[in-house]
Design a protein around this motif. Structure first.
Motif, short mmCIF file in Angstrom:
data_model
loop_
_atom_site.label_atom_id
_atom_site.label_comp_id
_atom_site.label_asym_id
_atom_site.label_seq_id
_atom_site.Cartn_x
_atom_site.Cartn_y
_atom_site.Cartn_z
N ASN A 80 0.83 -1.21 0.00
CA ASN A 80 0.00 0.00 0.00
C ASN A 80 0.86 1.26 0.00
OD1 ASN A 80 -2.41 -1.39 -0.04
ND2 ASN A 80 -2.72 -1.29 2.17
N LYS A 81 1.92 1.26 0.83
CA LYS A 81 2.79 2.43 0.87
C LYS A 81 3.47 2.67 -0.47
CE LYS A 81 5.20 1.12 4.42
NZ LYS A 81 6.39 1.20 5.32
N LEU A 82 3.98 1.59 -1.09
CA LEU A 82 4.62 1.72 -2.39
C LEU A 82 3.64 2.25 -3.43
CD1 LEU A 82 6.74 -1.57 -2.56
CD2 LEU A 82 7.50 0.72 -1.88
N TYR A 83 2.41 1.75 -3.36
CA TYR A 83 1.38 2.20 -4.30
C TYR A 83 1.06 3.69 -4.08
CZ TYR A 83 -3.17 2.73 -6.55
OH TYR A 83 -4.22 3.17 -7.32
N TYR A 84 0.88 4.06 -2.82
CA TYR A 84 0.58 5.46 -2.52
C TYR A 84 1.68 6.38 -3.03
CZ TYR A 84 -3.00 3.75 0.78
OH TYR A 84 -4.09 3.15 1.37
N MET A 85 2.94 6.01 -2.76
CA MET A 85 4.05 6.86 -3.17
C MET A 85 4.08 7.01 -4.69
SD MET A 85 7.27 6.15 -0.59
CE MET A 85 7.71 4.58 -1.33
N ARG A 86 3.88 5.90 -5.39
CA ARG A 86 3.90 5.96 -6.86
C ARG A 86 2.80 6.89 -7.38
NH1 ARG A 86 2.41 0.60 -10.06
NH2 ARG A 86 0.33 1.26 -9.35
N GLN A 87 1.58 6.71 -6.85
CA GLN A 87 0.47 7.52 -7.33
C GLN A 87 0.61 8.98 -6.95
OE1 GLN A 87 -0.30 4.91 -9.39
NE2 GLN A 87 -2.25 6.00 -9.38
N ILE A 88 1.08 9.25 -5.74
CA ILE A 88 1.27 10.64 -5.31
C ILE A 88 2.27 11.34 -6.22
CG2 ILE A 88 2.24 12.07 -3.45
CD1 ILE A 88 1.04 9.87 -1.52
N ARG A 89 3.33 10.63 -6.57
CA ARG A 89 4.32 11.21 -7.47
C ARG A 89 3.73 11.47 -8.84
NH1 ARG A 89 7.78 9.38 -11.40
NH2 ARG A 89 9.76 10.57 -11.60
N VAL A 90 3.02 10.49 -9.39
CA VAL A 90 2.43 10.63 -10.72
C VAL A 90 1.45 11.81 -10.76
CG1 VAL A 90 0.85 9.56 -12.38
CG2 VAL A 90 2.72 8.22 -11.40
N LEU A 91 0.69 12.00 -9.68
CA LEU A 91 -0.33 13.04 -9.65
C LEU A 91 0.25 14.45 -9.50
CD1 LEU A 91 -3.06 11.26 -7.48
CD2 LEU A 91 -3.16 11.80 -9.93
N GLN A 92 1.57 14.56 -9.36
CA GLN A 92 2.17 15.89 -9.35
C GLN A 92 2.35 16.45 -10.76
OE1 GLN A 92 2.37 17.41 -6.51
NE2 GLN A 92 1.82 15.51 -5.43
N GLY A 93 1.97 15.66 -11.77
CA GLY A 93 2.03 16.13 -13.15
C GLY A 93 3.45 16.41 -13.59
N THR A 94 3.66 17.60 -14.19
CA THR A 94 4.98 17.94 -14.70
C THR A 94 6.01 18.11 -13.58
OG1 THR A 94 4.38 20.29 -14.70
CG2 THR A 94 4.03 19.06 -16.75
N GLU A 95 5.55 18.28 -12.36
CA GLU A 95 6.46 18.46 -11.23
C GLU A 95 7.00 17.13 -10.70
OE1 GLU A 95 7.20 21.82 -9.68
OE2 GLU A 95 6.72 21.91 -11.81
#
Length: 208
Positions: free
Chosen positions: A104-119
């Motif tokens: 779950n933590k790995l998934y959250y980190m991946r998605q949180i990063r992806v959702l930062q868009g160009t950042e």
């Protein structure tokens, strides 16, 4: 005219040169100190107006990555974790077996990063593995963009803080680009709130 005689204009010129030199020194200091000033602002100006605090627990005083904290990369080479500073680092600590909470933590980190868009290129996700067991292929393949680093659990425990009734395996941690541990997110976190914290930091900070 005697060359040793000071004309009235010379003190004025000397004073102007000294002022110019002071301005240059001040400008040089500001440029060199900018990253430290940015980090200070992120810590103390980060809280948005209206009294709403960050979701993650702000780590005060600062805890820089210990100079002697070594990790092994995926090729088995030892490197100082501090060498990875320069970007925002999201950290998860767990064993290679990686149970449901770990995934779950790995998934959250991946998605949180992806959702930062160009950042998102300013953010790196790290999984600090505390044993020597092999990582299951399905997990390695699902989170191939997350760096898998082997780390000493004792050294990590000495650096990473925990909250009441928790251990380092319960949290997601955030390190700023200067290498300072900045936030610890709660056990069983709400990923949307982590995303908001990180987005706000990326907006306010020019570092990383």
């Amino acid at each position: 005219m005697n060359p040793n005689v000071t004309t009235p204009d010379e003190p004025v010129k000397d004073s102007a040169q000294r002022r110019k030199a002071r301005r240059m020194l001040i400008l040089l200091f500001v440029v060199c100190a900018a990253p430290a000033v940015a980090a200070y602002l992120m810590y103390y100006v980060f809280r948005p107006q209206g009294g709403t605090s960050a979701y993650g627990q702000l780590i005060e005083p600062q805890r820089p990555i210990p100079a002697g904290l070594m990790v092994r990369d995926e090729s088995g080479q030892p490197v100082p974790l501090a060498h990875m500073k320069g970007k925002w680092l999201m950290l998860s600590v767990d064993t290679a077996a990686c149970d449901e909470k770990c995934v779950n933590k790995l998934y959250y980190m991946r998605q949180i990063r992806v959702l930062q868009g160009t950042e998102r290129t300013r953010v790196e996700t790290l999984w600090l593995i505390t044993d020597g067991a092999p990582v299951p292929a399905r997990i390695h393949e699902a989170y191939e963009e997350t760096s898998e680093l082997r780390a000493d659990p004792v050294a990590l425990a000495a650096w990473l803080p925990t909250q009441a009734g928790t251990g380092v395996r319960d949290h997601i941690y955030l390190v700023d680009p200067l290498g300072n541990l900045m936030m610890a997110f709660p056990k069983d976190p709400e990923p949307g709130k982590i995303k908001s914290d990180l987005a706000r930091l990326l907006k306010w900070s020019g570092t990383g």
